[in-house]
Design an enzyme around this catalytic site. Sequence first.
Site, PDB file in Angstrom:
ATOM      1  N   LYS A 150      33.626  76.041  68.985  1.00  0.00           N
ATOM      2  CA  LYS A 150      34.352  75.839  67.722  1.00  0.00           C
ATOM      3  C   LYS A 150      35.708  75.184  67.993  1.00  0.00           C
ATOM      4  O   LYS A 150      36.044  74.160  67.406  1.00  0.00           O
ATOM      5  CB  LYS A 150      34.545  77.176  66.982  1.00  0.00           C
ATOM      6  CG  LYS A 150      35.093  76.986  65.592  1.00  0.00           C
ATOM      7  CD  LYS A 150      35.512  78.288  64.957  1.00  0.00           C
ATOM      8  CE  LYS A 150      36.931  78.611  65.334  1.00  0.00           C
ATOM      9  NZ  LYS A 150      37.500  79.755  64.646  1.00  0.00           N
TER      10      LYS A 150
ATOM     11  N   ASP B  25      32.819  77.501  61.691  1.00  0.00           N
ATOM     12  CA  ASP B  25      33.644  78.699  61.517  1.00  0.00           C
ATOM     13  C   ASP B  25      32.957  79.585  60.481  1.00  0.00           C
ATOM     14  O   ASP B  25      31.823  79.309  60.082  1.00  0.00           O
ATOM     15  CB  ASP B  25      35.083  78.313  61.110  1.00  0.00           C
ATOM     16  CG  ASP B  25      35.146  77.855  59.662  1.00  0.00           C
ATOM     17  OD1 ASP B  25      34.078  77.508  59.082  1.00  0.00           O
ATOM     18  OD2 ASP B  25      36.240  77.864  59.076  1.00  0.00           O
TER      19      ASP B  25
END
Length: 247
Positions: A156, A175
């Site tokens: 991420k 996310d």
Amino acid sequence: MATKSKKAKNRKTTANTSTKVRRAKTAKLRGATPDATNPKRVAAILQRLDQTYPDATCELKHANPFQLLISTILSAQCTDVRVNQVTQTLYQKYPNPQAFAYANPSELEQEIRPTGFFRNKTKSVMGASKAVVEKFAGEVPRNMEEILTLPGVARKTGNVVLGTAYGIAAGVVVDTHVQRLSNRLELTKNHEPKKIEQDLMKVIPQDRWIKFSHQLIWHGRRVCIARKPRCAICSLESLCNAKDKTV
Ligand code: SF4
């Protein structure tokens, strides 16, 4: 008796079939079945996102790739607004990777405390900074393989930095918002970020990965919120067949 029950059974089957056809038609109108990831539907979703969020971008304030790396580490389980408040003074005190790498850990812990999980985050921030200084000559790496070697950096964070700071589409940022919305929009059936990212990389054209991530995050923050999505004002509503829709 046998004929009557056969007729009743037939009626029931016909009713079931027409219900199924009606549902399929409704779902088809919304683009949900038979294939919710067909290119036409995906293109329609991307077009609506473009119309709604033409300027979507990363909301973490940063002046360079290194600051974005640190801000993204700090943003775990914390709002971007809070991170921006903390980094406003943090980046004045620690102006470069060296300053973070050799900081006083107890001082740094207190400074980033408002972002939560401050002990682990201090370790990650200092570890990543040290690696940037000692292994990468003070520059945040420009590829996923190397950026993933930095302590506290997973895909991420890697995608945020590579996409936003360098314009490199190495993957899709997954996310909590992208996770939830990808499921609601049926772009994936998976719930694990790594698998979701793989699914999104298959259905979203690569030249849209960076913007799509930002747009979905913006939509998740403003409209398709977790508890009670604001479907009545959602520009994707006619394309959405989410089970928890509120209209
Ligand atoms: S219609 Fe509702 S559930 Fe679907 S994307 Fe929009 S806000 Fe989210």
